[in-house]
Design a protein around this motif. Sequence first.
Motif: not given
Length: 820
Positions: A4-9, A130-136
């Motif tokens: 699933k494509k990871l979405v960068v917040a 800030t994007i690490l949570t979205s990656i996880e």
Amino acid sequence: MKLKKLVVASLLATCGQAIAATDSEFVVKDIKVEGLQRVALGAALTYMPVKVGDKMNDFRVAQLIRALYASSHFEKITISRDDEVLIIRVRERPTIANIVFEENDDIKDEQLQQSLDDNNVRIGEPLDKTILTSIENGLKDFYYSIGKYNADVNAIVTPLPRNRVDLKLSFNEGDAAEIKQINIVGNSLFSDEELLNQMELQFGAPWWNFLAETRYQKQKMSGDLEKIRSYYMDRGYLRFSNDSTQVSMSPDKSGVYITMNISEGEQYTISGIELSGDLLGNEDVLKMLLPLRDGQLYSLAQVTYAEEFISKYLGRFGYAFSTVTTIPEINDEDHTVKLTLSVDPGQRINVRRISFKGNTVTGDEVFRRELLQLEGSWLSNNLLEASKNRISRLTYVEENDFETVRIPGKEDQVDVEFTVKEQPSGSFTAGIGYGDATGLSLQAGIQQDNFLGTGKQLAFNVNTISYQQSATISYTDPYFTVDGISLGGSIFYSEFDAGRANLVQYNSKTFGVGANFGYPINEYNRINFGLTYKHQEVSPTQAYEQFRNFYDVFSDPANPDASLVFDTFQASLGWYRSTLNRGIFPTAGSMQRATLAATTPNSDLNFYKFNFESKFYYPLDSRHKWSLLARAQFGYGNGYGTINGNDQLLPFFEFFRAGGSDTVRGFENNTIGPKGILRSPRTITGPDGTTIVLSPEYDNISTTTRTLGGNAMAVAGLELIVPTPLVEEDFNNSVRTSLFVDVGNLWDTEFNADEYVGKTDQYGRVIDDYSDPSTYRASTGVSVQWLSPMGPMIFSFSKVLKSYEGDDTKVFTFNVGQTF
């Protein structure tokens, strides 16, 4: 499974301090930037929407902060003033020095890195925490989709000197949730067992069914729901619906319970079929060819087939983007449905250009000559598929595909792009090998099926194994003419020790030269012609009864121990047909080859040999991971004409041989077939002391443990090709595993069985009828074939099902350097 494509917040943090409130604006006379390490001052100034001489106010401060954060280089920004000097203090984002993945089994490192690359997270780039949570969360969503609800992913950032960090993604994948039960509610027409058999997901599978999918996966569940819907729709239940699906989980997230609520509805029959739209004058033909008929049960599969058939039919004439839509008129009172197939052929499409990519070795012209679809002609899906298959059958192509690309502003034109993945087309060998049958072997040579990327075949090989030493130079141009006429030639030398090849003892030396050319009859059929001169010297062998007639004709009575020398000219005619989908390790299609070779009347030996081989591959699934191979081979040879009043025979050194990896596995190479028979007169001592020779019926008869070969052969086999365990899918085209059953026999039609009926050999065994074709052997087992860097390897584990006394059987065999 595609990640699933990871979405960068994107987080615009207002962590900078605003300038102290002032009652008036000020004009910037200087700008100072503090805290820069990696980013150059000049680069930082380019990100700022403020320059010396501008007026500063609260709006411009907010604008400046947004611009600096948007550059993605800074994680903290503070802005202040000292009189008319604008002071910007920054803390740069740390640079990623290394990226490590730990304990990830279900997701490959390459897939993870690709996902990070899509989010601009790579070594040498600044890290946006800030994007690490979205990656996880994105990775957790992936694990949840495959039923691993206890999975956890943690991004660990370790600071390093000079504002650098190590990024580690630590995985705790856990076990996938097992399906504990699947309930179907609302079915009365079909039993639970019938419907559950349509599903890929299963529960309660026995331990031996290791292929059963008992882990819950969301995507497979969606596919199973569609399979059940199709099962009903293909049997006339047009109003079938899946009302709801509930998936519940056990408290420890280790078990899944599935409940499907369905409505079956009534069966519907077809009350009429109409074709509408522009059918290009083919309405009558299409109606005749379509599988749909009035009065039959409605079937979604047949409707879909009809739509695809019409589209493909129109695609043959250049209407590649036609659309076919089925409009049902449902009558719920009498449970009938009228079908209207609306056809929009679209515009007729012309091919502007055909290009190739991915080929780093092979020239475009090599692939272009295989094309049936031509530039400047109407686009034909059939011709494109046929072109793809022709390219796939080249031995130096692993896989290929094509796509049609619309040309902007040209609605009636497309470009066709072929993507080709090449595989090694040749090898340089210099090494040592070993095989059960061949023993120690030394190999040296060059073989190239795609010489200099031209598609021509060139080979120079020197091989020495325990029973044969040979040297060969060969060359073939498969496109000697633009019409596909091939031309080739070879020079060869060989020394052969039959005794070491499990045959009766004799030695031969052979050298010769040959030429051949082939002519294509059509897309799948080809005929070949050849002429070979051969000089052969054969040492004498023991006086086996089967060889007696041959030696009586050609040996020198004055010097019976002299070698036999023959010069022959052999002409050959061959037919070859292939619809295989690949040149190496095919999974679909068939191949037939028939060859008739005969020496010319002016040769020292007059004989002929006929050989026929056939293979059929039947794919058992859409991805061709499972296929069934049925193969058969037949051979027969004999002499023609007479010499010195005696009939010519097939020379024993031209006999067929059987046993081993390419005929009947489980038997040692060349050990199936007739044994040598030796007989000598029996004598007794008379009353007067003289020696009396008894009549031939009392002769001493013995048989050898080695075979002679035979002039007739029949071999057949059935193989189930299965995915190779523990091997990644990327290697499917270089490793193949199969379960096999082999059957075959070798016999001698010239053997005089009547002379030996009831006679026994030195062991008291009744001599077999070596002219009987029914004395077959059989075996079963598993075989692994590997296209290794040092050549083809075959590993076989076999269990003999039928054998005869004296057969040499093997449980495990392997060979290096043999062809498949």
